[in-house]
Design a protein around this motif. Structure first.
Motif, mmCIF file in Angstrom:
data_model
loop_
_atom_site.group_PDB
_atom_site.id
_atom_site.type_symbol
_atom_site.label_atom_id
_atom_site.label_comp_id
_atom_site.label_asym_id
_atom_site.label_seq_id
_atom_site.Cartn_x
_atom_site.Cartn_y
_atom_site.Cartn_z
ATOM 1 N N GLN A 154 4.668 -15.104 2.902
ATOM 2 C CA GLN A 154 4.267 -15.122 4.204
ATOM 3 C C GLN A 154 5.572 -14.868 5.456
ATOM 4 O O GLN A 154 5.156 -14.359 6.334
ATOM 5 N N THR A 155 6.778 -14.891 4.891
ATOM 6 C CA THR A 155 7.778 -14.924 5.761
ATOM 7 C C THR A 155 8.340 -13.385 5.608
ATOM 8 O O THR A 155 8.284 -12.575 6.358
ATOM 9 N N VAL A 156 8.811 -13.183 4.413
ATOM 10 C CA VAL A 156 9.900 -11.829 3.997
ATOM 11 C C VAL A 156 8.633 -10.480 3.832
ATOM 12 O O VAL A 156 8.880 -9.645 4.330
ATOM 13 N N GLY A 157 7.644 -10.925 2.879
ATOM 14 C CA GLY A 157 6.656 -9.861 2.977
ATOM 15 C C GLY A 157 5.822 -9.589 4.064
ATOM 16 O O GLY A 157 5.761 -8.117 4.298
ATOM 17 N N HIS A 158 5.672 -10.389 5.064
ATOM 18 C CA HIS A 158 5.007 -9.862 6.227
ATOM 19 C C HIS A 158 6.005 -9.286 7.177
ATOM 20 O O HIS A 158 5.404 -8.310 7.828
ATOM 21 N N GLY A 159 7.211 -9.592 6.955
ATOM 22 C CA GLY A 159 8.237 -8.967 7.796
ATOM 23 C C GLY A 159 8.377 -7.479 7.358
ATOM 24 O O GLY A 159 8.651 -6.565 8.343
ATOM 25 N N LEU A 160 8.397 -7.404 6.085
ATOM 26 C CA LEU A 160 8.379 -5.916 5.611
ATOM 27 C C LEU A 160 7.277 -5.220 6.039
ATOM 28 O O LEU A 160 7.279 -4.073 6.282
ATOM 29 N N ALA A 161 5.908 -5.787 5.887
ATOM 30 C CA ALA A 161 4.808 -4.976 6.512
ATOM 31 C C ALA A 161 5.012 -4.668 7.950
ATOM 32 O O ALA A 161 4.665 -3.462 8.397
ATOM 33 N N VAL A 162 5.429 -5.594 8.829
ATOM 34 C CA VAL A 162 5.715 -5.005 10.291
ATOM 35 C C VAL A 162 6.765 -4.108 10.211
ATOM 36 O O VAL A 162 6.466 -3.107 11.315
ATOM 37 N N LEU A 163 7.712 -4.127 9.637
ATOM 38 C CA LEU A 163 8.780 -3.020 9.735
ATOM 39 C C LEU A 163 8.165 -1.833 9.375
ATOM 40 O O LEU A 163 8.734 -0.818 9.957
ATOM 41 N N ARG A 164 7.533 -1.681 8.140
ATOM 42 C CA ARG A 164 6.712 -0.736 7.810
ATOM 43 C C ARG A 164 5.824 0.081 8.877
ATOM 44 O O ARG A 164 5.582 1.330 8.746
ATOM 45 N N GLN A 165 5.202 -0.499 9.861
ATOM 46 C CA GLN A 165 4.582 -0.197 11.031
ATOM 47 C C GLN A 165 5.387 0.655 11.948
ATOM 48 O O GLN A 165 5.036 1.712 12.373
ATOM 49 N N LYS A 166 6.808 0.402 11.861
ATOM 50 C CA LYS A 166 7.466 1.236 12.790
ATOM 51 C C LYS A 166 8.353 2.244 11.738
ATOM 52 O O LYS A 166 8.962 3.166 12.472
ATOM 53 N N HIS A 167 8.594 2.065 10.414
ATOM 54 C CA HIS A 167 9.534 2.955 9.733
ATOM 55 C C HIS A 167 8.887 3.114 8.399
ATOM 56 O O HIS A 167 8.990 1.893 7.547
ATOM 57 N N LYS A 168 8.435 4.011 7.988
ATOM 58 C CA LYS A 168 7.884 4.421 6.628
ATOM 59 C C LYS A 168 9.051 4.528 5.626
ATOM 60 O O LYS A 168 9.917 4.971 5.701
ATOM 61 N N PHE A 169 8.744 3.463 4.544
ATOM 62 C CA PHE A 169 9.541 3.182 3.422
ATOM 63 C C PHE A 169 8.795 2.700 2.557
ATOM 64 O O PHE A 169 7.775 2.154 2.517
ATOM 65 N N LYS A 170 9.063 2.709 1.287
ATOM 66 C CA LYS A 170 8.300 2.223 -0.004
ATOM 67 C C LYS A 170 9.315 1.332 -0.532
ATOM 68 O O LYS A 170 10.721 1.533 -0.692
ATOM 69 N N TRP A 171 8.668 0.326 -1.330
ATOM 70 C CA TRP A 171 9.392 -0.728 -2.398
ATOM 71 C C TRP A 171 8.639 -1.149 -3.437
ATOM 72 O O TRP A 171 7.354 -0.695 -3.416
ATOM 73 N N GLY A 172 9.093 -1.680 -4.675
ATOM 74 C CA GLY A 172 8.328 -1.710 -5.660
ATOM 75 C C GLY A 172 7.312 -2.770 -5.649
ATOM 76 O O GLY A 172 6.428 -2.251 -6.527
ATOM 77 N N THR A 173 7.152 -3.721 -5.144
ATOM 78 C CA THR A 173 5.888 -4.610 -5.033
ATOM 79 C C THR A 173 4.918 -4.412 -3.935
ATOM 80 O O THR A 173 4.270 -5.106 -3.514
ATOM 81 N N MET A 174 5.242 -3.251 -3.101
ATOM 82 C CA MET A 174 4.305 -2.870 -1.893
ATOM 83 C C MET A 174 2.818 -2.820 -2.407
ATOM 84 O O MET A 174 2.675 -2.401 -3.593
ATOM 85 N N HIS A 175 1.738 -3.064 -1.514
ATOM 86 C CA HIS A 175 0.522 -2.966 -2.062
ATOM 87 C C HIS A 175 0.097 -1.553 -1.734
ATOM 88 O O HIS A 175 0.294 -0.821 -0.945
ATOM 89 N N CYS A 205 16.414 -4.989 2.301
ATOM 90 C CA CYS A 205 15.439 -6.007 2.436
ATOM 91 C C CYS A 205 14.434 -6.048 1.393
ATOM 92 O O CYS A 205 13.882 -7.340 1.091
ATOM 93 N N ALA A 206 13.960 -5.134 1.083
ATOM 94 C CA ALA A 206 12.652 -5.013 0.069
ATOM 95 C C ALA A 206 13.650 -5.549 -1.527
ATOM 96 O O ALA A 206 12.963 -6.375 -2.100
ATOM 97 N N GLU A 207 14.837 -5.278 -1.589
ATOM 98 C CA GLU A 207 15.311 -5.668 -2.833
ATOM 99 C C GLU A 207 15.431 -7.341 -2.913
ATOM 100 O O GLU A 207 15.589 -7.935 -3.655
ATOM 101 N N ALA A 208 15.993 -7.971 -1.465
ATOM 102 C CA ALA A 208 15.959 -9.257 -1.148
ATOM 103 C C ALA A 208 14.678 -9.942 -1.457
ATOM 104 O O ALA A 208 14.637 -11.040 -2.102
ATOM 105 N N TYR A 209 13.830 -9.330 -0.981
ATOM 106 C CA TYR A 209 12.305 -9.797 -1.076
ATOM 107 C C TYR A 209 11.804 -9.747 -2.902
ATOM 108 O O TYR A 209 11.453 -10.984 -3.234
ATOM 109 N N ASP A 210 12.336 -8.987 -3.497
ATOM 110 C CA ASP A 210 11.852 -8.930 -4.885
ATOM 111 C C ASP A 210 12.893 -9.746 -5.686
ATOM 112 O O ASP A 210 12.453 -10.650 -6.506
ATOM 113 N N SER A 211 13.961 -9.902 -5.306
ATOM 114 C CA SER A 211 14.965 -11.007 -5.623
ATOM 115 C C SER A 211 14.534 -12.448 -5.366
ATOM 116 O O SER A 211 14.628 -13.187 -6.270
ATOM 117 N N LEU A 212 14.008 -12.800 -4.172
ATOM 118 C CA LEU A 212 13.672 -14.050 -4.049
ATOM 119 C C LEU A 212 12.300 -14.580 -4.937
ATOM 120 O O LEU A 212 12.101 -15.641 -5.285
#
Length: 105
Positions: A84-105, A64-71
């Motif tokens: 607003q859509t995918v980035g926020h979804g990644l943030a919500v998922l990160r509250q449930k499961h810890k992971f890192k992606w390239g463009t995270m804050h 999903c993070a790769e798809a976000y970066d690709s988009l």
């Protein structure tokens, strides 16, 4: 279309609809993953009636993070909507499961 102005606007609308369709797919998948994480913790996080955990959550999150970066790379004109859509979804998922992606804050 034979008028250049109308043709360029039509092309922009087509690209917008393509981006929104892709964002919807990724965001729906992120929502499902977040829901499965919630259900795996059981009733109100107590473990009662807990469902099975997703075994390959890291793979799903990374894809999903790769798809976000690709988009973002393919459609820079629509960056606010993608965030607003995918980035926020990644943030919500990160509250449930810890992971890192390239463009995270």
């Amino acid at each position: 279309l034979h008028e250049p102005e109308v043709g360029s606007k039509f092309g922009e609308v087509q690209e917008l609809m393509d981006v929104l369709y892709q964002c919807e797919d990724v965001r729906d998948h992120l929502n499902e993953l977040a829901e499965l994480c919630t259900r795996a913790s059981g009733f109100m996080g107590t473990g009662y009636a807990a469902e099975d955990k997703v075994e390959n959550m890291d793979e799903h999150a990374n894809l999903c993070a790769e798809a976000y970066d690709s988009l973002l790379a393919k459609h820079p004109n629509f960056k606010p909507k993608i965030e607003q859509t995918v980035g926020h979804g990644l943030a919500v998922l990160r509250q449930k499961h810890k992971f890192k992606w390239g463009t995270m804050h």
